[in-house]
Design a protein around this motif. Structure first.
Motif, PDB file in Angstrom:
ATOM      1  N   GLY A   1      27.753  -9.595 -92.819  1.00  0.00           N
ATOM      2  CA  GLY A   1      27.647 -10.857 -93.519  1.00  0.00           C
ATOM      3  C   GLY A   1      26.777 -10.824 -94.744  1.00  0.00           C
ATOM      4  O   GLY A   1      26.132 -11.815 -95.071  1.00  0.00           O
ATOM      5  N   GLY A   2      26.696  -9.699 -95.428  1.00  0.00           N
ATOM      6  CA  GLY A   2      25.975  -9.662 -96.696  1.00  0.00           C
ATOM      7  C   GLY A   2      24.570  -9.112 -96.622  1.00  0.00           C
ATOM      8  O   GLY A   2      23.819  -9.196 -97.585  1.00  0.00           O
ATOM      9  N   VAL A   3      24.146  -8.573 -95.484  1.00  0.00           N
ATOM     10  CA  VAL A   3      22.821  -7.966 -95.388  1.00  0.00           C
ATOM     11  C   VAL A   3      22.856  -6.606 -96.062  1.00  0.00           C
ATOM     12  O   VAL A   3      23.676  -5.758 -95.709  1.00  0.00           O
ATOM     13  CB  VAL A   3      22.393  -7.813 -93.917  1.00  0.00           C
ATOM     14  N   PRO A   4      22.009  -6.370 -97.048  1.00  0.00           N
ATOM     15  CA  PRO A   4      22.036  -5.072 -97.742  1.00  0.00           C
ATOM     16  C   PRO A   4      21.717  -3.935 -96.787  1.00  0.00           C
ATOM     17  O   PRO A   4      20.865  -4.058 -95.897  1.00  0.00           O
ATOM     18  CB  PRO A   4      20.955  -5.220 -98.814  1.00  0.00           C
ATOM     19  N   LEU A   5      22.439  -2.811 -96.970  1.00  0.00           N
ATOM     20  CA  LEU A   5      22.179  -1.644 -96.121  1.00  0.00           C
ATOM     21  C   LEU A   5      20.779  -1.096 -96.319  1.00  0.00           C
ATOM     22  O   LEU A   5      20.176  -0.554 -95.395  1.00  0.00           O
ATOM     23  CB  LEU A   5      23.224  -0.547 -96.428  1.00  0.00           C
ATOM     24  N   ARG A   6      20.254  -1.228 -97.547  1.00  0.00           N
ATOM     25  CA  ARG A   6      18.920  -0.693 -97.790  1.00  0.00           C
ATOM     26  C   ARG A   6      17.839  -1.483 -97.042  1.00  0.00           C
ATOM     27  O   ARG A   6      16.693  -1.042 -96.935  1.00  0.00           O
ATOM     28  CB  ARG A   6      18.610  -0.699 -99.284  1.00  0.00           C
ATOM     29  N   ALA A   7      18.224  -2.695 -96.518  1.00  0.00           N
ATOM     30  CA  ALA A   7      17.252  -3.465 -95.746  1.00  0.00           C
ATOM     31  C   ALA A   7      17.075  -2.918 -94.340  1.00  0.00           C
ATOM     32  O   ALA A   7      16.129  -3.249 -93.638  1.00  0.00           O
ATOM     33  CB  ALA A   7      17.673  -4.934 -95.676  1.00  0.00           C
ATOM     34  N   LEU A   8      18.016  -2.089 -93.864  1.00  0.00           N
ATOM     35  CA  LEU A   8      17.897  -1.500 -92.535  1.00  0.00           C
ATOM     36  C   LEU A   8      16.816  -0.426 -92.544  1.00  0.00           C
ATOM     37  O   LEU A   8      16.649   0.303 -93.513  1.00  0.00           O
ATOM     38  CB  LEU A   8      19.242  -0.895 -92.116  1.00  0.00           C
ATOM     39  N   PRO A   9      16.083  -0.284 -91.458  1.00  0.00           N
ATOM     40  CA  PRO A   9      15.050   0.757 -91.419  1.00  0.00           C
ATOM     41  C   PRO A   9      15.673   2.137 -91.460  1.00  0.00           C
ATOM     42  O   PRO A   9      16.677   2.398 -90.787  1.00  0.00           O
ATOM     43  CB  PRO A   9      14.332   0.501 -90.079  1.00  0.00           C
ATOM     44  N   ARG A  10      15.094   3.004 -92.228  1.00  0.00           N
ATOM     45  CA  ARG A  10      15.597   4.366 -92.290  1.00  0.00           C
ATOM     46  C   ARG A  10      15.310   5.109 -90.995  1.00  0.00           C
ATOM     47  O   ARG A  10      14.322   4.855 -90.304  1.00  0.00           O
ATOM     48  CB  ARG A  10      14.957   5.104 -93.468  1.00  0.00           C
ATOM     49  N   LEU A  11      16.199   6.039 -90.677  1.00  0.00           N
ATOM     50  CA  LEU A  11      16.080   6.761 -89.410  1.00  0.00           C
ATOM     51  C   LEU A  11      14.772   7.547 -89.342  1.00  0.00           C
ATOM     52  O   LEU A  11      14.127   7.618 -88.298  1.00  0.00           O
ATOM     53  CB  LEU A  11      17.279   7.692 -89.239  1.00  0.00           C
ATOM     54  N   ARG A  12      14.354   8.130 -90.456  1.00  0.00           N
ATOM     55  CA  ARG A  12      13.160   8.962 -90.448  1.00  0.00           C
ATOM     56  C   ARG A  12      11.887   8.159 -90.235  1.00  0.00           C
ATOM     57  O   ARG A  12      10.861   8.724 -89.843  1.00  0.00           O
ATOM     58  CB  ARG A  12      13.061   9.749 -91.759  1.00  0.00           C
ATOM     59  N   THR A  13      11.929   6.865 -90.553  1.00  0.00           N
ATOM     60  CA  THR A  13      10.732   6.049 -90.384  1.00  0.00           C
ATOM     61  C   THR A  13      10.542   5.574 -88.956  1.00  0.00           C
ATOM     62  O   THR A  13       9.488   5.025 -88.628  1.00  0.00           O
ATOM     63  CB  THR A  13      10.804   4.831 -91.324  1.00  0.00           C
ATOM     64  N   LEU A  14      11.539   5.758 -88.092  1.00  0.00           N
ATOM     65  CA  LEU A  14      11.441   5.324 -86.701  1.00  0.00           C
ATOM     66  C   LEU A  14      10.659   6.342 -85.880  1.00  0.00           C
ATOM     67  O   LEU A  14      10.563   7.514 -86.244  1.00  0.00           O
ATOM     68  CB  LEU A  14      12.841   5.163 -86.102  1.00  0.00           C
ATOM     69  N   PRO A  15      10.087   5.910 -84.750  1.00  0.00           N
ATOM     70  CA  PRO A  15       9.466   6.888 -83.835  1.00  0.00           C
ATOM     71  C   PRO A  15      10.485   7.902 -83.343  1.00  0.00           C
ATOM     72  O   PRO A  15      11.700   7.680 -83.391  1.00  0.00           O
ATOM     73  CB  PRO A  15       8.941   5.995 -82.697  1.00  0.00           C
ATOM     74  N   VAL A  16       9.978   9.030 -82.848  1.00  0.00           N
ATOM     75  CA  VAL A  16      10.850  10.134 -82.447  1.00  0.00           C
ATOM     76  C   VAL A  16      11.827   9.708 -81.366  1.00  0.00           C
ATOM     77  O   VAL A  16      13.028  10.013 -81.427  1.00  0.00           O
ATOM     78  CB  VAL A  16       9.995  11.334 -81.987  1.00  0.00           C
ATOM     79  N   TRP A  17      11.334   8.984 -80.353  1.00  0.00           N
ATOM     80  CA  TRP A  17      12.230   8.618 -79.245  1.00  0.00           C
ATOM     81  C   TRP A  17      13.310   7.650 -79.715  1.00  0.00           C
ATOM     82  O   TRP A  17      14.431   7.683 -79.220  1.00  0.00           O
ATOM     83  CB  TRP A  17      11.429   8.007 -78.103  1.00  0.00           C
ATOM     84  N   GLN A  18      12.992   6.791 -80.694  1.00  0.00           N
ATOM     85  CA  GLN A  18      14.013   5.900 -81.231  1.00  0.00           C
ATOM     86  C   GLN A  18      15.043   6.670 -82.064  1.00  0.00           C
ATOM     87  O   GLN A  18      16.240   6.356 -82.035  1.00  0.00           O
ATOM     88  CB  GLN A  18      13.359   4.811 -82.072  1.00  0.00           C
ATOM     89  N   GLN A  19      14.586   7.669 -82.815  1.00  0.00           N
ATOM     90  CA  GLN A  19      15.531   8.501 -83.561  1.00  0.00           C
ATOM     91  C   GLN A  19      16.524   9.182 -82.610  1.00  0.00           C
ATOM     92  O   GLN A  19      17.745   9.154 -82.852  1.00  0.00           O
ATOM     93  CB  GLN A  19      14.769   9.560 -84.371  1.00  0.00           C
TER      94      GLN A  19
END
Length: 400
Positions: free
Chosen positions: A5-23
């Motif tokens: 619905g128009g949410v920019p992709l760049r607004a999503l958290p990058r994979l590398r910025t997440l904790p290891v277990w979340q990655q």
């Protein structure tokens, strides 16, 4: 590009910025969904013929393997369990999703394992590829099948290990450069602190020379005027003129030093006064004579042809030596000799020792400053009794 619905992709958290277990969780869920689509589409068979196994068995294999991806950074446990699932899949008939997920275990073991594990993984990948090629060639007895088997091993064995090895190498290089950068920053900070300390020491020497030289002469000359009781107006006037000249010189040198400090902070318009040189030695001599010393000058050295540092150092040593003579031998005779012998400039200041007064030990701040100034230009300085006189002798190299 937008999502949901128009949410920019760049607004999503990058994979590398997440904790290891979340990655690892995101990777496991993503691969499971992709594998599900491949199985539902029926394009998972790597060998010819239809798959006789129920879909739930394939999905169970995929679920177990994707669940083990939470252990992908735990080597060798995650890789060994994944090998067990791969062996079961090969028994049922090799499928594409399981092989693709297994390549991630090879990648993770090479990238996140120890250096020894990484080297072992490279050897295992090469040995496994060779074993597959030999086995296919032995079973089919056709070299074309062996070549196809080798090409088939590239994306599943060689490529993930080679890719992870390159990523690891670049990461190690980046870590090394980062560590080197931190060390260089520490060295630069130590150099800056040493430079600040050296500059403070130089400023302390200059302040001592200015304050101790001029103000000591002013104090002694003022005392001479007060003790004269007005009996010799001409002498008193001469002494007061010398006091005024010393005061003006002190103020000029202090103003020059303060101007230098202010200009270092960005005030480039602040005027500074050039430091004194041997060409102005006559002012020192007149000031010493006005203080009551009988000064004999045995040199007409004016500083021409001398390096600026040597010129200034010779002037400061002569100034400090005359100041000490005014303090410790008032009314005595002083001999000032400045001469150049080849590549060495010699500065000698001698004054008679007063009877009954023990010789100084040469450890005063003024003598220390003179020694530091001489050493700064590569010269030497000695001070001590010489017969019935106190002799200060400095040898300053003119060249080099």
């Amino acid at each position: 590009m937008c999502w949901d619905g128009g949410v920019p992709l760049r607004a999503l958290p990058r994979l590398r910025t997440l904790p290891v277990w979340q990655q690892d969780t995101v990777i496991a869920l993503g691969t499971w969904l992709i594998g599900l689509l491949v199985y539902v589409a029926g394009i998972h068979q790597l060998l010819g013929g239809a798959d006789r196994n129920p879909l739930w068995i394939r999905l169970a294999e995929l679920t177990v393997l994707c669940g083990l991806e939470l252990l992908r950074r735990w080597v060798p446990g995650g890789l060994l369990l994944a090998c067990g699932v791969l062996a079961a899949d090969i028994t049922l008939g090799p499928s594409l999703p399981v092989l693709i997920v297994f390549t991630d275990f090879l990648y993770a073991a090479t990238l996140y394992g120890s250096r020894r594990t990484s080297r072992v993984m490279i050897g295992i990948a090469v040995a496994a590829t060779a074993a597959v090629v030999v086995a296919v060639a032995a079973l089919s007895a056709q070299w074309r099948q062996a070549v196809l088997a080798a090409l088939g091993c590239l994306p599943f064995l060689i490529t993930p290990v080679w890719w992870a090895a390159n990523v690891r190498q670049q990461r190690d290089i980046a870590d090394t450069e980062r560590a080197n950068g931190e060390q260089l920053a520490k060295i630069a900070e130590l150099d800056r602190q040493a430079a600040v300390g050296a500059e403070r020491a130089r400023m302390a020497r200059d302040l001592h020379d200015v304050v101790a030289g001029h103000l000591s002469a002013i104090a002694i000359q003022s005392e001479a005027v007060l003790s004269s009781s007005g009996t010799n107006p001409a002498l008193a006037r001469g002494v007061l003129e010398s006091v005024r000249e010393n005061s003006v010189s002190a103020l000029e040198e202090m103003r020059a030093m303060i101007g230098l400090l202010r200009s270092a902070q960005g005030d480039a318009e602040m005027e500074t006064t050039a430091p004194p040189r041997l060409a102005e030695l006559s002012k020192l001599v007149e000031s010493a004579r006005a203080s009551g010393l009988r000064v004999e000058v045995r040199s007409t050295m004016d500083g021409q042809g001398l390096p600026a540092a040597v010129d200034l150092t010779a002037y400061r040593i002569a100034q400090e030596a005359l100041t000490n003579a005014v303090k410790h031998a008032p009314g005595g005779r002083v001999v000032l000799d400045i001469r150049r012998d080849g590549d060495v400039l010699t500065v000698e200041v001698s004054n008679g020792l007063r009877r009954g007064e023990p010789a100084a030990d040469g450890a005063g701040l003024g003598l220390l400053n003179m020694r530091e100034r001489a050493a700064a230009v590569g010269g030497t300085l000695s001070a001590g009794p010489s017969g019935t006189d106190w002799l200060v002798r400095a040898e300053l190299p003119v060249e080099g």
